[in-house]
Design a protein around this motif. Sequence first.
Motif, short mmCIF file in Angstrom:
data_model
loop_
_atom_site.label_atom_id
_atom_site.label_comp_id
_atom_site.label_asym_id
_atom_site.label_seq_id
_atom_site.Cartn_x
_atom_site.Cartn_y
_atom_site.Cartn_z
N LEU A 150 -1.78 7.68 11.48
CA LEU A 150 -1.88 8.85 10.61
C LEU A 150 -1.48 8.47 9.18
O LEU A 150 -2.15 8.88 8.22
CB LEU A 150 -0.99 9.98 11.13
CG LEU A 150 -1.04 11.30 10.37
CD1 LEU A 150 -2.46 11.86 10.34
CD2 LEU A 150 -0.08 12.31 10.99
N GLN A 151 -0.46 7.65 9.04
CA GLN A 151 -0.04 7.21 7.71
C GLN A 151 -1.10 6.31 7.07
O GLN A 151 -1.36 6.40 5.87
CB GLN A 151 1.30 6.46 7.78
CG GLN A 151 1.87 6.11 6.42
CD GLN A 151 2.15 7.34 5.59
OE1 GLN A 151 2.79 8.27 6.05
NE2 GLN A 151 1.65 7.36 4.35
N ARG A 152 -1.73 5.46 7.86
CA ARG A 152 -2.79 4.58 7.34
C ARG A 152 -3.94 5.41 6.80
O ARG A 152 -4.45 5.16 5.70
CB ARG A 152 -3.29 3.64 8.43
CG ARG A 152 -4.29 2.59 7.93
CD ARG A 152 -4.91 1.81 9.08
NE ARG A 152 -5.78 2.63 9.91
CZ ARG A 152 -7.00 3.04 9.57
NH1 ARG A 152 -7.50 2.74 8.40
NH2 ARG A 152 -7.73 3.76 10.40
N VAL A 153 -4.34 6.43 7.55
CA VAL A 153 -5.42 7.32 7.11
C VAL A 153 -5.00 8.05 5.83
O VAL A 153 -5.77 8.15 4.87
CB VAL A 153 -5.79 8.32 8.23
CG1 VAL A 153 -6.70 9.42 7.72
CG2 VAL A 153 -6.44 7.58 9.39
N SER A 154 -3.77 8.52 5.79
CA SER A 154 -3.27 9.23 4.60
C SER A 154 -3.23 8.30 3.39
O SER A 154 -3.60 8.69 2.28
CB SER A 154 -1.86 9.78 4.87
OG SER A 154 -1.91 10.77 5.86
N ASP A 155 -2.78 7.07 3.60
CA ASP A 155 -2.73 6.10 2.50
C ASP A 155 -4.13 5.78 1.97
O ASP A 155 -4.34 5.71 0.75
CB ASP A 155 -2.03 4.81 2.93
CG ASP A 155 -0.55 4.99 3.19
OD1 ASP A 155 0.02 6.04 2.78
OD2 ASP A 155 0.05 4.09 3.81
N ALA A 156 -5.07 5.58 2.88
CA ALA A 156 -6.45 5.28 2.46
C ALA A 156 -7.03 6.45 1.67
O ALA A 156 -7.67 6.25 0.63
CB ALA A 156 -7.32 4.96 3.68
N ALA A 157 -6.79 7.66 2.14
CA ALA A 157 -7.27 8.84 1.42
C ALA A 157 -6.62 8.93 0.06
O ALA A 157 -7.28 9.24 -0.94
CB ALA A 157 -7.01 10.10 2.24
N GLY A 158 -5.32 8.66 -0.01
CA GLY A 158 -4.62 8.69 -1.29
C GLY A 158 -5.18 7.68 -2.27
O GLY A 158 -5.32 7.97 -3.47
N GLU A 159 -5.51 6.49 -1.78
CA GLU A 159 -6.11 5.47 -2.64
C GLU A 159 -7.48 5.93 -3.15
O GLU A 159 -7.82 5.71 -4.32
CB GLU A 159 -6.24 4.15 -1.88
CG GLU A 159 -4.91 3.47 -1.63
CD GLU A 159 -5.04 2.26 -0.72
OE1 GLU A 159 -6.17 1.76 -0.51
OE2 GLU A 159 -4.00 1.81 -0.21
N ASN A 160 -8.26 6.54 -2.27
CA ASN A 160 -9.58 7.04 -2.67
C ASN A 160 -9.45 8.12 -3.74
O ASN A 160 -10.21 8.14 -4.71
CB ASN A 160 -10.35 7.58 -1.46
CG ASN A 160 -10.79 6.48 -0.53
OD1 ASN A 160 -10.87 5.32 -0.90
ND2 ASN A 160 -11.06 6.85 0.71
N VAL A 161 -8.50 9.02 -3.56
CA VAL A 161 -8.28 10.10 -4.52
C VAL A 161 -7.83 9.53 -5.86
O VAL A 161 -8.32 9.94 -6.92
CB VAL A 161 -7.27 11.13 -3.98
CG1 VAL A 161 -6.80 12.08 -5.08
CG2 VAL A 161 -7.89 11.92 -2.82
N ALA A 162 -6.93 8.55 -5.81
CA ALA A 162 -6.45 7.93 -7.05
C ALA A 162 -7.60 7.23 -7.78
O ALA A 162 -7.73 7.35 -9.01
CB ALA A 162 -5.32 6.95 -6.75
N TYR A 163 -8.43 6.51 -7.04
CA TYR A 163 -9.58 5.83 -7.65
C TYR A 163 -10.52 6.85 -8.29
O TYR A 163 -10.96 6.68 -9.43
CB TYR A 163 -10.33 4.99 -6.61
CG TYR A 163 -11.61 4.43 -7.16
CD1 TYR A 163 -11.59 3.31 -7.99
CD2 TYR A 163 -12.84 5.05 -6.91
CE1 TYR A 163 -12.76 2.81 -8.53
CE2 TYR A 163 -14.02 4.55 -7.45
CZ TYR A 163 -13.97 3.43 -8.25
OH TYR A 163 -15.13 2.95 -8.81
N ALA A 164 -10.82 7.91 -7.55
CA ALA A 164 -11.73 8.93 -8.07
C ALA A 164 -11.13 9.60 -9.31
O ALA A 164 -11.84 9.88 -10.27
CB ALA A 164 -12.04 9.96 -6.99
N GLY A 165 -9.83 9.83 -9.29
CA GLY A 165 -9.16 10.42 -10.45
C GLY A 165 -9.27 9.53 -11.67
O GLY A 165 -9.51 10.01 -12.78
#
Length: 111
Positions: free
Chosen positions: A64-79
């Motif tokens: 669950l943390q891995r999925v959350s971290d990957a999503a966070g990285e994607n959001v940061a990149y998109a931002g």
Amino acid sequence: MTYRSLAELEDAQDQERRTARMRIESAERYLGHYRSRIDQVRETFYRLGAREGVADDPGFRQELQRVSDAAGENVAYAGRRIGELEEEYYALLREQDEQRERFLAERDDAG
């Protein structure tokens, strides 16, 4: 491109600005949708884990943390990319101001 009138130049510039703003707004909407969807997936994943009695399992929590971290990285990149689009937009505005000033100067020199 050569414009016959200031109005023609300004119309073209308006269209460029609208197109650039639409790109930014579209990216922001997409990012908002992505965040919402990821949150829903994480909540569903957690509820499923809780229902199955594995929510406290270290392997489950790690995944669950891995999925959350990957999503966070994607959001940061998109931002960051949205920030770049905004920088490009403001550069476009500066370029358009200069273009308008050149047009006016050339018109004054010719007239």
